[in-house]
Design an enzyme around this catalytic site. Sequence first.
Site, PDB file in Angstrom:
ATOM      1  N   THR A   1      11.677   3.889 -17.884  1.00  0.00           N
ATOM      2  CA  THR A   1      11.011   4.835 -16.993  1.00  0.00           C
ATOM      3  C   THR A   1       9.752   4.255 -16.372  1.00  0.00           C
ATOM      4  OG1 THR A   1       9.741   6.918 -17.017  1.00  0.00           O
ATOM      5  CG2 THR A   1       9.927   5.771 -19.092  1.00  0.00           C
TER       6      THR A   1
ATOM      7  N   TYR B   1       5.953  10.002 -24.474  1.00  0.00           N
ATOM      8  CA  TYR B   1       7.251   9.722 -23.839  1.00  0.00           C
ATOM      9  C   TYR B   1       7.291   8.280 -23.344  1.00  0.00           C
ATOM     10  CZ  TYR B   1      10.856   9.622 -20.251  1.00  0.00           C
ATOM     11  OH  TYR B   1      11.930   9.256 -19.476  1.00  0.00           O
TER      12      TYR B   1
END
Length: 333
Positions: free
Chosen positions: A121, A145
């Site tokens: 990501t 995250y």
Amino acid sequence: MSKAFSVLVTGGAGYIGSHSVLALLDAGWDVVVLDNLVTGFSWAIDDRASFVEGSVEDMALTARIIADHNIGAILHFAGSVVVPESVTDPLKYYRNNTAASRALIESAVVGGVRHFIFSSTAATYGEPEAIPVQESAPTVPINPYGRSKLMTEQMLQDISAAHPMNHAALRYFNVAGADPEGRSGQSTDGATHLIKVAVEAATGKRDHVAIFGTDFDTADGTGVRDYIHVSDLAAAHVAALDKLVEDPARSYILNCGYGRGFSVSEVLDAVDRITNAPIERRIEGRRAGDPAALVADNSAILDTLRWTPQRDDIDLIVADAMAWERKLAEKRT
Ligand code: UFG
């Protein structure tokens, strides 16, 4: 022509996973999906794929799948993806994203799997100093995250150096849209992503869209992101697999984006154009941790993979997301 091995797709019942399953099948690969169906949907898995319901943490299960199905490559999508939740429940993210990946990678190494593609990501960059952001930029994630994903990238680097398994870590920017043939789309409830929220408003599931901040240092003051169509992203996975097979000694970290940003207002303008009926916009304060702009430098992926974006057009992305949302709305009634 039949392929030399089959591909295991974890999280293949989820949003990006199910589109990648379609792209792999359309390219002639045999696919096995492993998904625990916690956030995914079994109906999203194409009938041409085999499906095993279970967890990537279950090493006995993954070892069996690898042996029984002649798995030569793993595309690992399974994981948790909600940034604010990662702040309030970091253990969930270090378990589902980091520890589960470690277990899966061990099964892959023990089972002799040669290629591994990981869903990473842009959150690994945190708040980049320069836009567009290159893969060589510092990785300083600002939430659990991003850290949970970066740790898996780091594990993969060490493991590819020690074992005969190469990998590609694909750093996704803002993924949106749906399969142009209407076979899959973003289906989870409680969406927070801008385009999903906007098309829900356009189909009457919500009464407005909030704009989180109009005082950013951007052309119109709203946040700028690099939106990539999910089908182009899925195609990038197939191209990455081809590349890993072609050159088994090399591994890659690649940004997945179009290299062009759109502001929140521009995205909402696109939604209004597509639906021909303006949705209500309400200006709210900034959301915690939102960078002003996040745009990919995509020269590495364009130079490395045989991949040419097919749907690099914000109106097309919104139109496909809208068509899927209408289907979901029909299902609900
Ligand atoms: N936004 C709004 N209103 C909304 C939703 C979003 O104005 O209702 C704005 C956000 O403030 C931001 C932009 O729209 O400027 C995009 O927000 P999204 O929530 O759609 O996506 P993010 O950029 O926050 O998140 C994406 C990925 C994450 C990843 C992150 C990396 O979805 O998985 O980029 O920064 F971690």
